[in-house]
Every structure is written in structure tokens, then in C-alpha cells.
Design an enzyme around this catalytic site. Sequence first.
Site, PDB file in Angstrom:
ATOM      1  N   GLY A  17       0.783  -1.238   0.000  1.00 28.65           N
ATOM      2  CA  GLY A  17       0.000   0.000   0.000  1.00 28.65           C
ATOM      3  C   GLY A  17       0.809   1.279   0.000  1.00 28.65           C
ATOM      4  N   ASN A  19       1.677   3.118  -2.574  1.00 29.34           N
ATOM      5  CA  ASN A  19       1.037   4.122  -3.444  1.00 29.34           C
ATOM      6  C   ASN A  19      -0.170   4.742  -2.735  1.00 29.34           C
ATOM      7  OD1 ASN A  19       2.156   4.513  -6.308  1.00 29.34           O
ATOM      8  ND2 ASN A  19       2.356   2.311  -5.995  1.00 29.34           N
ATOM      9  N   ARG A  96      -5.507  -8.482  -8.692  1.00 31.00           N
ATOM     10  CA  ARG A  96      -6.531  -9.394  -9.223  1.00 31.00           C
ATOM     11  C   ARG A  96      -7.055  -8.822 -10.530  1.00 31.00           C
ATOM     12  NH1 ARG A  96      -9.208 -13.497  -7.088  1.00 31.00           N
ATOM     13  NH2 ARG A  96      -7.958 -13.262  -5.221  1.00 31.00           N
ATOM     14  N   ASN A 112      -5.347   2.676 -13.049  1.00 30.34           N
ATOM     15  CA  ASN A 112      -4.371   1.748 -12.467  1.00 30.34           C
ATOM     16  C   ASN A 112      -2.974   2.319 -12.633  1.00 30.34           C
ATOM     17  OD1 ASN A 112      -3.292  -0.760 -11.461  1.00 30.34           O
ATOM     18  ND2 ASN A 112      -2.761  -1.318 -13.571  1.00 30.34           N
ATOM     19  N   HIS A 114       0.893   0.939 -13.156  1.00 30.27           N
ATOM     20  CA  HIS A 114       1.585  -0.286 -13.536  1.00 30.27           C
ATOM     21  C   HIS A 114       3.084   0.008 -13.632  1.00 30.27           C
ATOM     22  CE1 HIS A 114       2.119  -4.217 -15.327  1.00 30.27           C
ATOM     23  NE2 HIS A 114       2.917  -3.652 -16.213  1.00 30.27           N
ATOM     24  N   ASP A 150      -3.865  -4.436 -18.453  1.00 27.58           N
ATOM     25  CA  ASP A 150      -2.847  -3.398 -18.646  1.00 27.58           C
ATOM     26  C   ASP A 150      -2.926  -2.773 -20.042  1.00 27.58           C
ATOM     27  OD1 ASP A 150      -1.898  -3.931 -16.045  1.00 27.58           O
ATOM     28  OD2 ASP A 150      -0.544  -5.481 -16.768  1.00 27.58           O
TER      29      ASP A 150
HETATM   30  C1  GAR Z   1       3.457  -1.114  -7.396  1.00 31.71           C
HETATM   31  O1  GAR Z   1       4.745  -1.172  -7.929  1.00 31.71           O
HETATM   32  C2  GAR Z   1       2.416  -1.140  -8.509  1.00 31.71           C
HETATM   33  O2  GAR Z   1       2.815  -0.432  -9.645  1.00 31.71           O
HETATM   34  C3  GAR Z   1       2.335  -2.611  -8.803  1.00 31.71           C
HETATM   35  O3  GAR Z   1       2.378  -3.232  -7.537  1.00 31.71           O
HETATM   36  C4  GAR Z   1       3.141  -2.409  -6.639  1.00 31.71           C
HETATM   37  C5  GAR Z   1       2.303  -2.153  -5.415  1.00 31.71           C
HETATM   38  O4  GAR Z   1       3.032  -1.478  -4.433  1.00 31.71           O
HETATM   39  N1  GAR Z   1       1.162  -2.932  -9.524  1.00 31.71           N
HETATM   40  C6  GAR Z   1       1.089  -3.905 -10.406  1.00 31.71           C
HETATM   41  O5  GAR Z   1       2.007  -4.626 -10.691  1.00 31.71           O
HETATM   42  C7  GAR Z   1      -0.278  -4.057 -11.054  1.00 31.71           C
HETATM   43  N2  GAR Z   1      -0.178  -4.844 -12.235  1.00 31.71           N
HETATM   44  P1  GAR Z   1       2.306  -0.735  -3.242  1.00 31.71           P
HETATM   45  O6  GAR Z   1       1.330  -1.750  -2.653  1.00 31.71           O
HETATM   46  O7  GAR Z   1       3.400  -0.414  -2.285  1.00 31.71           O
HETATM   47  O8  GAR Z   1       1.601   0.477  -3.789  1.00 31.71           O
END
Ligand code: GAR
Length: 194
Positions: A17, A19, A96, A112, A114, A150
Amino acid sequence: MVISPRKKLAILISGRGSNMEAILAASGDTSYPAEICVVISDNKDAGGLQTARATNIEAHAIERSDYASRADHEAAIKKAINMTRADLICLAGFMRILSADFTKAYQGRLINIHPSLLPKYKGLDTHKRAIDDGEKEHGCTVHFVNSEMDGGEIIAQEKVPVFSQDTADTLSARVLIKEHKLYSKVIADLAKVK
Ligand code: GAR
């Protein structure tokens, strides 16, 4: 003077979490045009849920294993989002894949982040794959979510260099710093126009 209300954000997470925390920190400034109204995780152990609760933000663990079908699980997530009348739904490390029905229900309001320069490296292990391919540049993308994984319209990207000594971890850390800034900025930009 008319004070326009801040736009409401539903944040969907699966893990750490960071972000979500960056968005939370940005919204601590009252001039930021959006605020988090609910955090939803498909994993009850997601660290981000504790962070949200510690800040008195409504937080729900809605796990797939508690529902008979994918449709029921998504219906529960939708219900939690819709109860809050969220304006924008932000996937922030939500791991998911969502059905076409779900993405259509929030078309234009579902975004989203990515960890790659889409359309390159959709899916998982983006940092390792970029290093293995000898990329000199990598980064992150914020995009609208549609039924293609994506694959939705790109809103904004940030680049970082890839160094010869990089591992997936060092590269991921460099990208993550950009993610935190980019996501908060894109959300603010969308909140101003939506
Ligand atoms: C982040 O790097 C995000 O871009 C990625 O998961 C991580 C979550 O980090 N998302 C994906 O790969 C989605 N396909 P966080 O929980 O610390 O925000």
C-alpha cells in the site's frame, strides 16, 4: 466564495500500500482536490489496510475465498465502492484481474498504476524482464482500466534509467519513487476536470 468539494477516491490494494500512502500524504494538504473515502483489499493481511484504519479511513478486506464465485466477489467490491459514492476508483497494487463487467461499470473512472512503460511489459515481473531484455529505460504508467489487462488508454508515464548493476529490487525501488509522485499528480489532474 464557492468551495468545491474534494473528489472521493476508492483505493483498491492487495499488499503493502505504498502508493495508497503517497495519495494519503498528498491529500493531507487541504488544497489537494481529492480525498480517500474507502480502501478495499482482496487480502485481509494487506499492510495498507492497517495504515488506512490507523488514519480513520473506512477499510474493508473482501477476500475471494469468502465468495462462491468471481461475480459474487466483484459484486461485494462494487457494493463497498458504491456505498461511498466514490468519484474515482484507483487500483494501487491490486493484483486481481477484474472482469469486463466490472471495468465497464466504472469506465472512465477506473485507473491503475503499472510498473512499466506500457505497452511494454504488461503483467508481472516487469523489472526483471526489463533488465533481462537489456532495456536502458524503464518506468511506470497510469492508465484507464478496460477489459484488456494493462491495455487501457495511457494517461501518463514517468521514466527512470536502468543501470548495468541493477537488480529487480534496485530498479523497482527507483520506479516506485516515480510511481508515488505520478499517481498523486494524475489523480489530482483528473479530480480537477471530473
Ligand atoms: C506497485 O509497484 C504497482 O505499480 C504494482 O504493484 C506495486 C504495489 O506497491 N502494480 C502492479 O504490478 C499491477 N499490475 P504498493 O502496494 O506499495 O503500492
